[in-house]
Scaffold this motif. Structure first.
Motif, PDB file in Angstrom:
ATOM      1  N   CYS A 120       0.839  -1.193   0.000  1.00 20.57           N
ATOM      2  CA  CYS A 120       0.000   0.000   0.000  1.00 20.57           C
ATOM      3  C   CYS A 120       0.879   1.249   0.000  1.00 20.57           C
ATOM      4  O   CYS A 120       0.492   2.306  -0.494  1.00 20.57           O
ATOM      5  CB  CYS A 120      -0.876  -0.037   1.241  1.00 20.57           C
ATOM      6  SG  CYS A 120      -1.945   1.363   1.398  1.00 20.57           S
ATOM      7  N   GLN A 121       2.091   1.086   0.538  1.00 16.93           N
ATOM      8  CA  GLN A 121       2.992   2.239   0.617  1.00 16.93           C
ATOM      9  C   GLN A 121       3.237   2.822  -0.777  1.00 16.93           C
ATOM     10  O   GLN A 121       3.224   4.034  -0.961  1.00 16.93           O
ATOM     11  CB  GLN A 121       4.314   1.812   1.280  1.00 16.93           C
ATOM     12  CG  GLN A 121       5.265   2.961   1.562  1.00 16.93           C
ATOM     13  CD  GLN A 121       4.732   3.959   2.590  1.00 16.93           C
ATOM     14  OE1 GLN A 121       4.015   3.583   3.511  1.00 16.93           O
ATOM     15  NE2 GLN A 121       5.071   5.217   2.429  1.00 16.93           N
ATOM     16  N   TYR A 146      -1.117   7.873   9.951  1.00 14.31           N
ATOM     17  CA  TYR A 146      -0.098   6.869   9.671  1.00 14.31           C
ATOM     18  C   TYR A 146       1.157   7.556   9.154  1.00 14.31           C
ATOM     19  O   TYR A 146       1.096   8.346   8.205  1.00 14.31           O
ATOM     20  CB  TYR A 146      -0.655   5.879   8.639  1.00 14.31           C
ATOM     21  CG  TYR A 146       0.335   4.841   8.216  1.00 14.31           C
ATOM     22  CD1 TYR A 146       0.956   4.022   9.145  1.00 14.31           C
ATOM     23  CD2 TYR A 146       0.655   4.669   6.874  1.00 14.31           C
ATOM     24  CE1 TYR A 146       1.872   3.067   8.753  1.00 14.31           C
ATOM     25  CE2 TYR A 146       1.556   3.716   6.473  1.00 14.31           C
ATOM     26  CZ  TYR A 146       2.166   2.921   7.423  1.00 14.31           C
ATOM     27  OH  TYR A 146       3.080   1.979   7.032  1.00 14.31           O
ATOM     28  N   MET A 195      -8.437   6.813   7.482  1.00 13.53           N
ATOM     29  CA  MET A 195      -8.649   5.375   7.654  1.00 13.53           C
ATOM     30  C   MET A 195      -9.974   5.207   8.390  1.00 13.53           C
ATOM     31  O   MET A 195     -10.004   5.329   9.618  1.00 13.53           O
ATOM     32  CB  MET A 195      -7.518   4.786   8.499  1.00 13.53           C
ATOM     33  CG  MET A 195      -6.174   4.795   7.845  1.00 13.53           C
ATOM     34  SD  MET A 195      -4.850   4.638   9.085  1.00 13.53           S
ATOM     35  CE  MET A 195      -4.566   6.347   9.500  1.00 13.53           C
ATOM     36  N   ASN A 200      -5.012   3.431  12.222  1.00 18.51           N
ATOM     37  CA  ASN A 200      -3.673   3.369  12.791  1.00 18.51           C
ATOM     38  C   ASN A 200      -3.181   4.798  12.964  1.00 18.51           C
ATOM     39  O   ASN A 200      -2.998   5.495  11.967  1.00 18.51           O
ATOM     40  CB  ASN A 200      -2.750   2.600  11.828  1.00 18.51           C
ATOM     41  CG  ASN A 200      -1.331   2.513  12.351  1.00 18.51           C
ATOM     42  OD1 ASN A 200      -1.052   2.859  13.495  1.00 18.51           O
ATOM     43  ND2 ASN A 200      -0.425   2.031  11.512  1.00 18.51           N
ATOM     44  N   ASP A 228      -7.848   4.557   3.220  1.00 19.57           N
ATOM     45  CA  ASP A 228      -6.842   3.508   3.438  1.00 19.57           C
ATOM     46  C   ASP A 228      -7.467   2.481   4.385  1.00 19.57           C
ATOM     47  O   ASP A 228      -7.917   2.843   5.472  1.00 19.57           O
ATOM     48  CB  ASP A 228      -5.592   4.165   4.058  1.00 19.57           C
ATOM     49  CG  ASP A 228      -4.420   3.211   4.135  1.00 19.57           C
ATOM     50  OD1 ASP A 228      -4.530   2.074   3.653  1.00 19.57           O
ATOM     51  OD2 ASP A 228      -3.374   3.616   4.684  1.00 19.57           O
ATOM     52  N   TYR A 231      -7.126  -2.591   7.907  1.00 22.66           N
ATOM     53  CA  TYR A 231      -7.544  -3.320   9.119  1.00 22.66           C
ATOM     54  C   TYR A 231      -9.035  -3.647   9.158  1.00 22.66           C
ATOM     55  O   TYR A 231      -9.505  -4.262  10.116  1.00 22.66           O
ATOM     56  CB  TYR A 231      -7.191  -2.482  10.366  1.00 22.66           C
ATOM     57  CG  TYR A 231      -5.727  -2.114  10.404  1.00 22.66           C
ATOM     58  CD1 TYR A 231      -4.768  -3.065  10.732  1.00 22.66           C
ATOM     59  CD2 TYR A 231      -5.293  -0.835  10.059  1.00 22.66           C
ATOM     60  CE1 TYR A 231      -3.415  -2.750  10.730  1.00 22.66           C
ATOM     61  CE2 TYR A 231      -3.937  -0.512  10.048  1.00 22.66           C
ATOM     62  CZ  TYR A 231      -3.012  -1.476  10.379  1.00 22.66           C
ATOM     63  OH  TYR A 231      -1.669  -1.178  10.371  1.00 22.66           O
ATOM     64  N   SER A 259      -4.233  -3.054   1.062  1.00 20.33           N
ATOM     65  CA  SER A 259      -2.974  -3.720   1.427  1.00 20.33           C
ATOM     66  C   SER A 259      -3.267  -5.193   1.679  1.00 20.33           C
ATOM     67  O   SER A 259      -4.279  -5.519   2.289  1.00 20.33           O
ATOM     68  CB  SER A 259      -2.425  -3.104   2.711  1.00 20.33           C
ATOM     69  OG  SER A 259      -1.362  -3.877   3.205  1.00 20.33           O
ATOM     70  N   LYS A 262      -1.696  -7.355   5.956  1.00 17.61           N
ATOM     71  CA  LYS A 262      -2.299  -7.879   7.177  1.00 17.61           C
ATOM     72  C   LYS A 262      -3.257  -9.036   6.864  1.00 17.61           C
ATOM     73  O   LYS A 262      -3.554  -9.844   7.732  1.00 17.61           O
ATOM     74  CB  LYS A 262      -3.062  -6.792   7.934  1.00 17.61           C
ATOM     75  CG  LYS A 262      -2.384  -5.438   7.958  1.00 17.61           C
ATOM     76  CD  LYS A 262      -1.105  -5.418   8.769  1.00 17.61           C
ATOM     77  CE  LYS A 262      -0.265  -4.227   8.341  1.00 17.61           C
ATOM     78  NZ  LYS A 262       0.592  -3.589   9.227  1.00 17.61           N
ATOM     79  N   ARG A 269       4.719  -8.061  -0.133  1.00 22.73           N
ATOM     80  CA  ARG A 269       4.760  -6.640  -0.508  1.00 22.73           C
ATOM     81  C   ARG A 269       3.810  -6.359  -1.673  1.00 22.73           C
ATOM     82  O   ARG A 269       4.230  -5.876  -2.744  1.00 22.73           O
ATOM     83  CB  ARG A 269       6.199  -6.178  -0.861  1.00 22.73           C
ATOM     84  CG  ARG A 269       7.234  -6.333   0.226  1.00 22.73           C
ATOM     85  CD  ARG A 269       6.874  -5.638   1.539  1.00 22.73           C
ATOM     86  NE  ARG A 269       6.604  -4.216   1.384  1.00 22.73           N
ATOM     87  CZ  ARG A 269       5.498  -3.632   1.845  1.00 22.73           C
ATOM     88  NH1 ARG A 269       4.572  -4.321   2.499  1.00 22.73           N
ATOM     89  NH2 ARG A 269       5.303  -2.358   1.668  1.00 22.73           N
TER      90      ARG A 269
HETATM   91  C1  PLP Z   1      -2.727   2.607   7.733  1.00 22.94           C
HETATM   92  C2  PLP Z   1      -1.675   1.879   6.969  1.00 22.94           C
HETATM   93  N1  PLP Z   1      -1.568   2.076   5.652  1.00 22.94           N
HETATM   94  C3  PLP Z   1      -0.645   1.435   4.937  1.00 22.94           C
HETATM   95  C4  PLP Z   1       0.234   0.552   5.518  1.00 22.94           C
HETATM   96  C5  PLP Z   1       1.306  -0.080   4.666  1.00 22.94           C
HETATM   97  O1  PLP Z   1       0.859  -1.192   4.023  1.00 22.94           O
HETATM   98  P1  PLP Z   1       1.836  -2.049   3.126  1.00 22.94           P
HETATM   99  O2  PLP Z   1       2.614  -2.947   4.031  1.00 22.94           O
HETATM  100  O3  PLP Z   1       0.902  -2.795   2.226  1.00 22.94           O
HETATM  101  O4  PLP Z   1       2.730  -1.130   2.362  1.00 22.94           O
HETATM  102  C6  PLP Z   1       0.143   0.292   6.890  1.00 22.94           C
HETATM  103  C7  PLP Z   1       1.082  -0.638   7.536  1.00 22.94           C
HETATM  104  O5  PLP Z   1       1.173  -0.784   8.701  1.00 22.94           O
HETATM  105  C8  PLP Z   1      -0.832   0.995   7.634  1.00 22.94           C
HETATM  106  O6  PLP Z   1      -0.960   0.827   8.960  1.00 22.94           O
END
Ligand code: PLP
Length: 444
Positions: A120-121, A146, A195, A200, A228, A231, A259, A262, A269
């Motif tokens: 997701c990053q 985040y 989110m 987060n 995003d 979770y 993402s 999780k 990745r």
């Molecule tokens: C809110 C949030 N967005 C994105 C990510 C990143 O996700 P990814 O590992 O798919 O890059 C995280 C990872 O902890 C997250 O908490």
């Protein structure tokens, strides 16, 4: 590095984001946990490792390969090429992601509007890179937020303006006020990042009526929303989950960030973005925003590893494209841990008195996800974390890392995702000892 050691470059001559707390935060937190390996970690937001299964990874790869041949009619050499050669920038599991969103979230998307990304990053980076067109652009983001989002924004020179989160998950009056304030200052708010499910770090979720009001406000203010949702599947009760913003979105206001870290495996990745917004060029429409993001991606990561995508694709196929179905064990483990942690806090801090000007120790009780926020009457900073790890053997995350300023924050985040109930007990005993000692120190 000693002062006498010759250097070739200075940080000051590199991109200004380097050295910014948003970029150093994750490394700092990892370093602390490496320095104190014996400490119990209530810091890591990683998924529970006991469910990792190497044999299943091989099986998922085979399942996806069979899908290419049996379901999609690829010849064996074509299937081999798809898995092992350079490939389509937007990805090769986009159709399965679209099916997953339909099955689990009731979201209807054209697979062509999906870009499969390196986590997701990367999706966040692509979207922010595309939206930041000029120096007057700003991004709004619900605070606390985040840190990966803040860091990505720094890298594309996009200022982040905080919007109050509060108990509803997003303070709509503040959102409107920030939009107006930015516009009055000649700035262009490009989007608001949030989110809606078990955020987060706050753990807060937005209820359905408030989601609808947010969408109405976004339409009224002509604002994009970046949703995003890593979770959302991990809700603790058995009732229905609120619809995602994207499921409620009838006006293509929502860019949806996904993402698999999780819900399948962080090591793969793989993440994605649904960007169905129509884009016009000088001579008319040029296709969905997803195509523009793919153009950026082609210059960043070229394409997401097809082998990694195949692992995700195989897992999806083995569960009828439902990650809800694929995560029943995980959901119950996280639910059990969350309840255990909250009960453990209640036992260790009973009947908290309000002391003069100091509030008592308090904590959130989220309806799911990984995170609980504990508020204390003293500042919580990196030095306290270091002492906690060294002298008490417990790690957690200072909430200050999730705010984009240097104001002291009297709160810490606990995560339940990568620990057992026994480790939670040990971690909480140690945390309670630290908090009790700090309370005494600050009272004296
Ligand atoms: C809110 C949030 N967005 C994105 C990510 C990143 O996700 P990814 O590992 O798919 O890059 C995280 C990872 O902890 C997250 O908490």
């Amino acid at each position: 590095m000693s002062a006498a050691e010759p250097v070739d470059l200075t940080v000051a001559d590199l991109h200004p984001a380097l050295g910014d707390p948003a970029l150093t935060s994750m490394n700092f937190l990892n370093e602390v946990s490496e320095r104190y390996p014996a400490a119990v970690s209530l810091a890591a937001g990683r998924p529970y490792e006991e469910f990792f299964d190497l044999a299943a990874v091989h099986r998922h790869l085979d399942t996806f390969h069979r899908h290419l041949v049996d379901d999609l009619g690829h010849r064996p050499e074509q299937a081999r090429r798809l898995l092992l050669q350079y490939g389509r920038t937007k990805g090769i599991v986009h159709h399965l992601i679209a099916r997953n969103l339909a099955v689990d979230e009731g979201i209807t998307v054209d697979p062509e509007d999906v870009v499969v990304t390196v986590g997701c990053q990367e999706a966040m980076f692509l979207v922010l890179r595309a939206l930041r067109a000029g120096p007057t652009d700003v991004l709004l983001a619900v605070a606390p937020t985040y840190v990966g989002l803040t860091g990505a924004a720094r890298l594309v020179d996009l200022p982040v303006w905080p919007v109050a989160g509060g108990p509803t998950g997003i303070d709509l009056a503040d959102l409107a006020a920030q939009v107006h304030r930015a516009r009055a200052a000649g700035l262009r708010p490009r989007a608001c990042y949030l989110m809606p499910d078990f955020a987060n770090p706050s753990g807060v979720s937005i209820d359905t009526a408030h989601r609808q009001r947010l969408l109405d406000l976004a339409a009224q203010e002509d604002l994009l929303l970046l949703e995003d949702n890593p979770y959302g599947l991990f809700h603790s009760d058995d009732g229905p989950r609120p619809p995602t913003l994207k499921a409620l979105d009838t006006g293509r206001r929502v860019v949806y960030l996904g993402s698999f870290a999780k819900t399948v495996l962080p090591g793969a990745r793989v993440g994605y973005v649904v960007a169905d917004q129509r884009v016009a060029g000088p001579d008319g429409p040029v296709g969905p925003l997803a195509d523009q993001l793919a153009m950026i991606k082609s210059m960043v990561t070229v394409n997401t590893s097809p082998i990694a995508q195949a692992v995700i694709g195989g897992r999806l196929l083995e569960h009828g494209c439902s990650l809800v179905a694929a995560n029943t064990r995980e959901r119950s483990a996280y639910t059990r841990n969350l309840r255990h942690l909250v009960a453990g806090l209640t036992r260790r801090f009973p009947d908290q008195p309000e002391q003069l000007d100091r509030p008592a120790v308090r904590w959130t009780v989220p309806a799911g996800g990984f995170f609980v926020v504990v508020t204390v009457p003293f500042p919580v900073d990196d030095a306290l974390l270091d002492r906690s790890a060294r002298d008490y053997g417990v790690l957690w995350t200072p909430m200050a890392h999730f705010y984009d300023d240097t104001a002291p924050v009297r709160a810490l985040r606990l995560s339940v995702s990568a620990v057992t109930p026994e480790q939670i007990d040990v971690g909480l005993d140690r945390l309670a000892a630290l908090i009790t000692d700090e309370l005494t120190r600050w009272a004296g």
